[in-house]
Write a protein that holds these residues in place. Structure first.
Motif: not given
Length: 1310
Positions: A1201-1210, A1212-1217, A1221-1223
């Motif tokens: 769950a934490v890993a997923l949250q990190r990815t999501m935050n990433e 939000y921060r950097n947009g689509s660029s 890592p693929p889920l």
């Protein structure tokens, strides 16, 4: 490891009434154990193979066993694809013809590799008929109409529709195919929460049923029988055939074979027609004249032999189907002939006209029974004759009610008439000549036959040499109860008064006795717990009896001692027999007893008598042993003070026996209880009784438990107590007083122990009935008659665990309603004449189930108008009153009567005035009520969707009622040796000795096959247990093949939607999944779910297990959303029935969490796993393995769950660029899904060493080979090689068990 003790349950079922009581049964079994081992080997003479030479085909070899008859080879040849068209042939060895009925071992010179030549024999009329009948059977072999019509012991099976043919071949598929894309979406009506309950899927259309038409018509010709001059040319009979090409031909059957003649429909010319060819078999002739016949017949036979033999073997007793599709009625010469000759002159193998049933039934009982082979032969003969007799009696009873049999007293009114047909005596269940006036008149006359049948069952089971009972079958058909009995030789020539030399013909006014009868009945008195007693006759003389007074002894002209009228074998049930001046114990009066019943023939069931005696025995041991121990203790401490110390202890003890009774004590079933008894027994035995004080102790204990002996425990009942009209001598008054007390105690025991014990078992889910029949079965096993159903439901309502008993309450209410409706339907039908039957039944069903407020009955007179109405019809079938009273019934009136009946009969108040209110109030389903009423009354309805809830038109029309079948009760003869093997096998398995258990159960299977043939309920239980053992030992293919047989057999002998069949489907699905047949596993589980919905509905504890199975398999193929629907339903059902804190619920939470994890919905996953963790922690504590596993899994989920949250935050921060890592969506491995499946199905693996597995497999293969050779010659095939499977296969099985951490023992998780 046995799921809910699933195997014992179904075997206990059949034990039922016929089980000889414990004390005696066991003593005999024990010493025999050793010897049976040796005897078995005698039977299994090893098989050998012979070569068969038949005209026109390649020679082939056939595996045979020495104890088979030559006749059995005939059967095999008549079944084989390439020789099936021959019936009239003999087998020759070295030019000598073999006798049909000799055993192979007695044939000189027959050995491995011998050549048997098939030689065509000349025909006789009988042989020609058999040949034509056989050809017709081959043409109809795929046609299910016999199964739908309930004839010739055919019944339905649908397994092959769901497995696409045989599982065996596809079972060897490679592992690589695991993830073939499969369509997993079930039909809408199977999904959780669906409201619709369609009927059509119950009998899906089978592809093979669109029969290949070989001929248009095959009938007997109108030119039969041949005139004298043609007879002398060898003409036996003439046939008329229309081929598929529309060619009409006339065929002569002559002594030399079949040929075309020149006759036409109107012109007789017996001369041979061209082409002038003579064929020994009708099939060969038809092959020559019709190309379509040749092509289709060959295709048909290929299909026929590909079917599993269990789909086509006849069952021992007829099973009827309550629904059937619309079928075209086709011409069928054999059926037509059977209907008119009523088959009397044509009993297949018996020379002479009709069978002497009585002689056959009694001679089979007289067969020797000193060793195992003799006992097997005897039991096989008894079983065969019983099943033939039941079939004949059923046919006769239907003929009697339909008015097709002439009465032997035609002058009397119809209800008093008696009939003889096919050497069987038939009487109707009415009170003739006020015989039962004091007992309740017609109502008593209606129950007497079933009581009598129970008596016959019991005496047959005790099986005393020299004591004979009549063959008895009770048939309910069209509202009438018919008793069919075999006829005692000479009874019809004598007056009853002269012939009865024991017992009473007037319920105890005149009573006679006979020393030989007393001696014979004395032998049954201990197992049946019957007290030998004295009664007074009309001249005030004392007469000694060892049965109830109505039990009559008659010596037949054959010199045999018969007993009949066994309707009061068991003691009366005082709860339903108010006796002026007698007061029942407090437990009974509290429950509102005694209540007057409609008749005075209510007795306690044998199971209750046994449970009561066992309960008393436990009490006796406790009393005696406690006193003895006290004595011993005081002996050791202070020898002098003994004299004063002893008396108080012995006096004070007998006062407290009632205490354990009131507390609902488990009926001695608890293991510790029995262990204690053993220990106490030793204590008592060690006192050799020389010590007067210990004798005193025993005497006191005996007195306290009502034993008839003062030196040992012996509780028996006097069946004549409270019998109106029976008087006892003065000298016996004290004994009679004790006996009355004993009966009151037994009545109280039923209410204070058995019913509460039953409800406790329901609440613990130790037994899981699913429909009315299984509920009644469970009640009867505990000795509770169905008339107590209202009391059971009252207790369920008052139970603290009321919610967990919801399913029981629903089933009980449904059973109450349908039984009450059945009582009303019975009298309703008696007023209907044959021509109005379908109209009357559909009208009744409309009033019972349809929401349409005012259904109108169609009177039958409107189809045809006759010119002259002839009113003077005398010899009417019983009750064909020109009576249209049935047509005025309304739904309101019927439901009022149902509620009244429920109150009067079951003492239960239903709160509903219409079917819709009942459905609403009690959560019932109309389709379930329809199934229950149809099964109880024998109605067969059209397979289609009924709109029960429509208020604009009635649900049923008269076209929807297809048939009415008889409901038959009969004796079930037992295979005793096989049963002992089966029980020892079960015991071994439960102690953890799988190998020994497996051997014993394979042996039991062998013996069952020997006695019952291939199809029987007990064989079904045997196969199921074998499959389970093989599965646990890692042999999936063997498990699959055994379980497939179990499913087919359950469908055929118990019914396609019987709860037992549903269970078998679930087991088979598990083994299919283990064998990587995922789509098959799913379709089997969907079938099981559909059947459960139809039989009960969604809200049943079994549904949780089923949905967990479905959800897991769907998760395995990554159908996560679908999987969640099932798993969440399972969670809800488990929570309801096991309570939110149960371990089952924790497991359910875990399964749901896993699916959410696969969907990457970690919040939901965490939520569920936390719930599970909390339950484990509170129930098992921090340190338990399960709690630790759960906490590990929680950590793992949190990380994801934490890993997923990190990815999501990433993101939000950097947009689509952002570089993400693929889920990973993780599909669970098949092994992990299988492991969970095993856990929820209660299977734990036992680590076996490699060597054990190898030995076991070799052993099983050897037995399998023997069995192929001997018992199961349904398919003539080469035996399996005895090679154990390649080591690789079993290695991965041995290394696979997930339970390797556990100690190597078995878990019996419920």
């Amino acid at each position: 490891m046995l799921l809910n003790g699933d195997c014992p349950e179904s075997l206990k079922k059949e034990e039922g009434a016929a089980e000889p009581p414990r004390e005696n049964g066991l003593d005999e079994a024990e010493p025999g154990e050793e010897t049976t081992g040796q005897e078995v080997i005698v039977i299994q003479d090893t098989g050998f193979s012979v070569k068969i030479l038949a005209p026109g085909i390649e020679p082939f070899s056939l595996q045979v066993s020495p104890q088979e008859m030559v006749q059995e080879i005939h059967q095999v040849l008549m079944d084989r694809e390439d020789t099936c068209h021959r019936t009239c042939f003999s087998l020759h060895l070295d030019g000598n013809m073999l006798d049909h009925f000799s055993e192979l071992r007695s044939v000189e010179g027959l050995q491995e590799g011998s050549v048997l030549r098939v030689v065509e024999e000349p025909y006789t009329v009988r042989e020609a008929r058999i040949h034509v009948r056989h050809v017709r059977d081959l043409l109809k072999s795929l046609d299910p109409s016999d199964a739908f019509n309930g004839v010739d012991c055919n019944s339905l099976s649908f397994l092959s529709v769901f497995t696409d043919g045989d599982l065996g071949d596809s079972g060897k598929r490679k592992k690589g195919l695991e993830m073939d894309p499969i369509d997993c979406t079930p039909p809408e009506y199977i999904l959780p929460g669906s409201r619709e309950r369609p009927l059509c899927p119950l009998q899906p259309q089978n592809r093979d049923w669109k029969p290949l038409q070989c001929l248009k018509v095959l009938t007997m010709s109108g030119w039969n029988p041949p005139p004298g001059n043609r007879k002398m040319h060898g003409d036996l009979m003439y046939l008329f055939v229309i081929t598929a090409e529309d060619r009409q031909v006339s065929i002569t059957a002559s002594t030399r074979g079949f040929y075309l003649n020149q006759s036409t429909a109107y012109h007789f010319n017996p001369k041979p027609a061209s082409p002038r060819c003579l064929s020994h078999s009708l099939v060969e002739l038809l092959n020559q004249i019709s190309p379509t016949f040749k092509k289709n017949f060959a295709a048909l036979q290929k299909k026929r032999v590909q079917r599993h033999p269990f789909e086509r073997i006849a069952t021992p007793f007829q099973v009827y189907s309550w629904t059937a599709p619309q079928a075209e009625h086709a011409m069928d010469c054999v059926r037509a002939e059977d209907a008119y000759t009523s088959r009397l002159g044509y009993e297949e193998h018996i020379p002479g006209q009709t069978r002497d049933w009585n002689e056959e039934l009694q001679t089979t009982r007289e067969l020797p029974r000193k060793n195992l082979p003799e006992r097997l032969l005897r039991e096989r003969a008894i079983f065969k004759v019983h099943s033939d007799f039941t079939a004949a009696a059923t046919r006769g009873a239907m003929a009697v009610v339909d008015g097709n049999v002439m009465a032997i007293n035609p002058g009397e009114e119809t209800r008093m008439q008696m009939f003889i047909w096919n050497n069987i005596f038939f009487s109707l269940g009415f009170d003739v000549r006020d015989h039962y006036k004091d007992f309740g008149g017609d109502v008593a006359a209606y129950v007497a036959p079933t009581n009598d049948l129970n008596g016959v069952r019991t005496y047959n089971a005790v099986d005393v040499e020299g004591l004979y009972t009549l063959g008895t079958v009770v048939v309910d058909y069209r509202g009438y109860r018919v008793t069919a009995q075999s006829i005692i030789p000479g009874i019809l020539e004598r007056d009853q008064e002269q012939s009865v030399i024991y017992g009473s013909i007037d319920f105890g006014k005149t009573v006679v006795s006979h020393p030989r009868y007393l001696e014979l009945l004395e032998r049954t008195s201990r197992p049946l717990k019957i007290l030998r007693h004295r009664v007074l006759n009309d001249r005030d003389e004392e007469v000694e009896l060892c049965s109830s007074v109505e039990c009559k002894g008659i010596i037949g002209n054959d010199g045999r001692h018969y007993i009949l009228d066994l309707l009061r074998t068991f003691p009366p049930d005082l709860n339903f027999l108010p006796v002026p001046g007698e007061v029942l114990p407090e437990e009974c009066t509290r429950a509102g007893f005694p209540r007057a019943h409609r008749h005075k023939l209510c007795c306690l069931r044998q199971e209750l008598v046994d449970a009561f005696v066992e309960h008393r025995y436990l009490l006796f041991m406790k009393l005696a042993a406690l006193q003895l121990m006290q004595q011993k203790a005081s002996k050791m401490e202070t020898p002098p003070s003994l004299e004063n110390g002893d008396p108080p202890s012995s006096e004070s003890k007998p006062e407290d026996p009632p205490a354990p009774e009131v507390g609902s004590e488990e009926e001695g079933g608890s293991a510790s209880g029995l262990a204690k008894v053993k220990e106490l027994a030793e204590t008592i035995a060690s006192d050799d009784g020389t010590d007067p004080r210990s004798r005193e102790v025993i005497r006191n204990a005996c007195k306290a438990v009502g034993s008839i002996s003062s030196t040992a425990f012996d509780v028996r009942f006097n069946p004549d107590i409270f019998s109106p009209g029976v008087r006892f001598p003065e000298s016996c008054q004290e004994e009679v007083r004790d006996q009355k007390q004993l009966l009151k105690d037994a009545a109280a025991f039923l209410l204070s122990c058995q019913i509460p014990g039953l409800v406790k078992d329901f609440a613990d889910h130790a037994v899981l009935p699913m429909d009315g029949a299984t509920l009644a079965e469970v009640m009867r096993q505990r000795g509770i008659n169905v008339r107590y159903l209202g009391k059971v439901l009252d207790l369920v309502l008052r139970s603290p665990a009321r919610d967990q008993l919801d399913h029981i309450y629903k089933i009980g209410i449904g059973e109450l309603i349908t039984r009450s409706a059945k009582h009303i339907f019975k009298t309703y039908l008696q007023g209907v004449e044959l021509s109005g039957l379908s109209a009357a039944i559909s009208h009744f069903l409309n009033c019972f189930l349809s929401s349409y407020p005012n259904p109108v009955a169609h009177l039958p007179a409107d189809e045809l108008v006759s010119k002259k109405r002839n009113r003077r019809r005398r010899n009417r079938p019983p009750g064909a009153a020109d009576n249209t009273a049935w047509a005025v019934m309304t739904p309101q009136e019927l439901w009022k009567n149902i509620c009244q009946e429920a109150k009067n009969y079951f003492d239960f108040s239903l709160e509903c005035e219409t079917v819709d209110q009942a459905v609403e109030t009690y959560g019932l389903q109309k389709i379930t009520l329809l199934r229950e009423i149809s099964l109880k009354t024998g109605i067969q309805i059209l397979l289609k969707e009924y709109s029960f809830d429509s208020r604009h038109k009635p649900a049923f029309t008269e076209e929807d009622v297809l048939n009415i079948f008889p409901v038959v009760k009969h004796v079930n003869p037992k295979a005793s040796d096989a049963f002992h093997f089966f029980q020892s096998g079960q015991a071994k398995v439960q102690q953890g000795f799988l190998k020994e258990g497996c051997e014993l159960i394979s042996e039991a299977l062998n013996l069952f096959n020997n006695v019952y043939g291939a199809m029987h309920v007990e064989i079904c239980a045997c196969l199921r247990l074998l499959a389970r053992l093989h599965y646990i030992m890692g042999d999936y293919a063997e498990a699959l093949s055994n379980q497939q047989k179990a499913v087919l057999m359950s469908e055929r002998v118990m019914g396609i939607e019987h709860p037992n069949t549903i269970q078998e489907y679930m087991h088979l699905a598990l083994y299919c999944f283990a064998g990587s047949q995922l789509s098959t596993a799913l379709s089997l589980l969907y079938r099981a779910r559909y059947l459960t919905l139809l039989v009960f509905g969604e809200d049943h504890p079994e549904m949780a297990l089923l949905d967990n199975n479905i959800g897991l398999v769907l998760h395995g193929v990554m159908e996560c959303d679908l999987s969640l629907r099932f798993l969440e339903n399972a969670l809800a059902v488990s929570t309801k029935y096991h309570g939110p804190k149960s371990l089952k619920v924790a497991l359910s939470h875990h399964l749901v969490a896993r699916v959410y994890e696969s969907k990457a919905e970690f919040r939901s996953a965490l939520q569920h796993e936390k719930e599970g963790y909390t339950i484990y922690k509170t129930q098992l504590g921090e340190d338990h393995e399960k709690t630790k596993e759960s906490s590990e899994y929680l950590k793992c989920l949190t990380q994801q769950a934490v890993a997923l949250q990190r990815t999501m935050n990433e993101i939000y921060r950097n947009g689509s660029s952002a570089n993400i890592p693929p889920l990973k969506f993780t599909a669970p491995s098949m092994a992990s899904v299988l492991e969970q499946l095993n856990v929820i199905n209660g299977i734990l693996f036992i680590p076996l060493s490699q060597k054990d597995l190898e030995n076991l497999k070799a052993e099983v293969a050897r037995r399998h080979q023997l069995q192929e050779a001997s018992g199961n010659r349904d398919k003539a095939e080469e035996p399996r090689a005895t090679e154990p499977e390649p080591a690789g296969a079993s290695e991965d099985a041995a290394s696979q068990p997930p339970a390797a951490k556990d100690p190597p023992s078995l878990s019996l998780q419920g």
